[in-house]
Design a protein around this motif. Structure first.
Motif, short mmCIF file in Angstrom:
data_model
loop_
_atom_site.label_atom_id
_atom_site.label_comp_id
_atom_site.label_asym_id
_atom_site.label_seq_id
_atom_site.Cartn_x
_atom_site.Cartn_y
_atom_site.Cartn_z
N GLY A 58 0.84 -1.19 0.00
CA GLY A 58 0.00 0.00 0.00
C GLY A 58 0.87 1.24 0.00
O GLY A 58 2.04 1.20 0.40
N GLN A 59 0.32 2.34 -0.48
CA GLN A 59 1.07 3.59 -0.51
C GLN A 59 0.12 4.76 -0.35
O GLN A 59 -0.98 4.77 -0.90
N ILE A 60 0.56 5.74 0.41
CA ILE A 60 -0.14 7.00 0.55
C ILE A 60 0.80 8.08 0.02
O ILE A 60 1.96 8.15 0.42
N LYS A 61 0.30 8.89 -0.89
CA LYS A 61 1.12 9.97 -1.44
C LYS A 61 0.33 11.27 -1.30
O LYS A 61 -0.81 11.36 -1.73
N LEU A 62 0.95 12.23 -0.65
CA LEU A 62 0.31 13.52 -0.40
C LEU A 62 1.14 14.61 -1.07
O LEU A 62 2.32 14.75 -0.80
N ARG A 63 0.50 15.33 -1.98
CA ARG A 63 1.17 16.46 -2.66
C ARG A 63 0.55 17.75 -2.18
O ARG A 63 -0.67 17.89 -2.14
N PHE A 64 1.41 18.70 -1.82
CA PHE A 64 0.92 19.99 -1.36
C PHE A 64 1.97 21.05 -1.60
O PHE A 64 3.08 20.75 -2.05
N ARG A 65 1.63 22.28 -1.31
CA ARG A 65 2.59 23.38 -1.45
C ARG A 65 2.98 23.86 -0.06
O ARG A 65 2.13 23.99 0.82
N ALA A 67 4.62 26.57 2.78
CA ALA A 67 4.22 27.94 3.10
C ALA A 67 4.80 28.95 2.11
O ALA A 67 4.20 29.98 1.84
N ASP A 68 5.98 28.62 1.55
CA ASP A 68 6.59 29.53 0.58
C ASP A 68 6.22 29.18 -0.86
O ASP A 68 6.80 29.70 -1.81
N GLY A 69 5.24 28.27 -1.04
CA GLY A 69 4.71 27.97 -2.37
C GLY A 69 5.44 26.89 -3.15
O GLY A 69 5.09 26.62 -4.29
N LYS A 70 6.43 26.25 -2.55
CA LYS A 70 7.17 25.20 -3.25
C LYS A 70 6.40 23.87 -3.18
O LYS A 70 5.84 23.54 -2.15
N PRO A 71 6.41 23.10 -4.28
CA PRO A 71 5.72 21.81 -4.26
C PRO A 71 6.45 20.80 -3.38
O PRO A 71 7.68 20.70 -3.40
N VAL A 72 5.70 20.04 -2.60
CA VAL A 72 6.24 19.03 -1.70
C VAL A 72 5.45 17.73 -1.91
O VAL A 72 4.24 17.77 -2.10
N VAL A 73 6.14 16.60 -1.88
CA VAL A 73 5.48 15.30 -1.95
C VAL A 73 5.88 14.49 -0.72
O VAL A 73 7.07 14.32 -0.45
N CYS A 74 4.90 14.03 0.01
CA CYS A 74 5.12 13.18 1.17
C CYS A 74 4.57 11.81 0.81
O CYS A 74 3.40 11.68 0.44
N SER A 75 5.41 10.78 0.89
CA SER A 75 4.99 9.44 0.48
C SER A 75 5.34 8.42 1.56
O SER A 75 6.43 8.45 2.11
#
Length: 92
Positions: A58-65, A67-75
């Motif tokens: 299983g995998q959970i992947k969370l994409r968000f920006r 506070a300074d607007g840079k893209p981040v991926v947490c997996s």
């Protein structure tokens, strides 16, 4: 894939359709904490017995920006293996 919109996203649906699972996945992705009563991850991943397989990933992947607007991926990735009499859960 679910998109969350400003200022608010409301999750609605019938009982058993996965509303709570979405919230539990967000918590797991951001904190690493498993939901309550999930037997060390065993009730959080699809049961290998139901899938007729020895292992289920299983995998959970969370994409968000940030506070300074840079893209981040947490997996976060998981593995549930059916042993002879028990299941073994691992975070990968």
């Amino acid at each position: 894939e679910i998109h969350f919109y400003k200022p608010l996203t409301i999750i609605v649906g019938q009982n058993g359709c996965g509303k709570t699972t979405i919230i539990e996945c967000l918590k797991q992705a951001t904190t690493g904490d498993l939901p309550p009563n999930c037997k060390n991850g065993q009730n959080f991943i699809h049961d290998p017995n139901l899938a007729v397989q020895m292992e289920v990933k299983g995998q959970i992947k969370l994409r968000f920006r940030s506070a300074d607007g840079k893209p981040v991926v947490c997996s976060r990735s998981f593995l549930l293996t059916q042993r002879q009499k028990k299941k073994e859960y691992k975070q990968l």
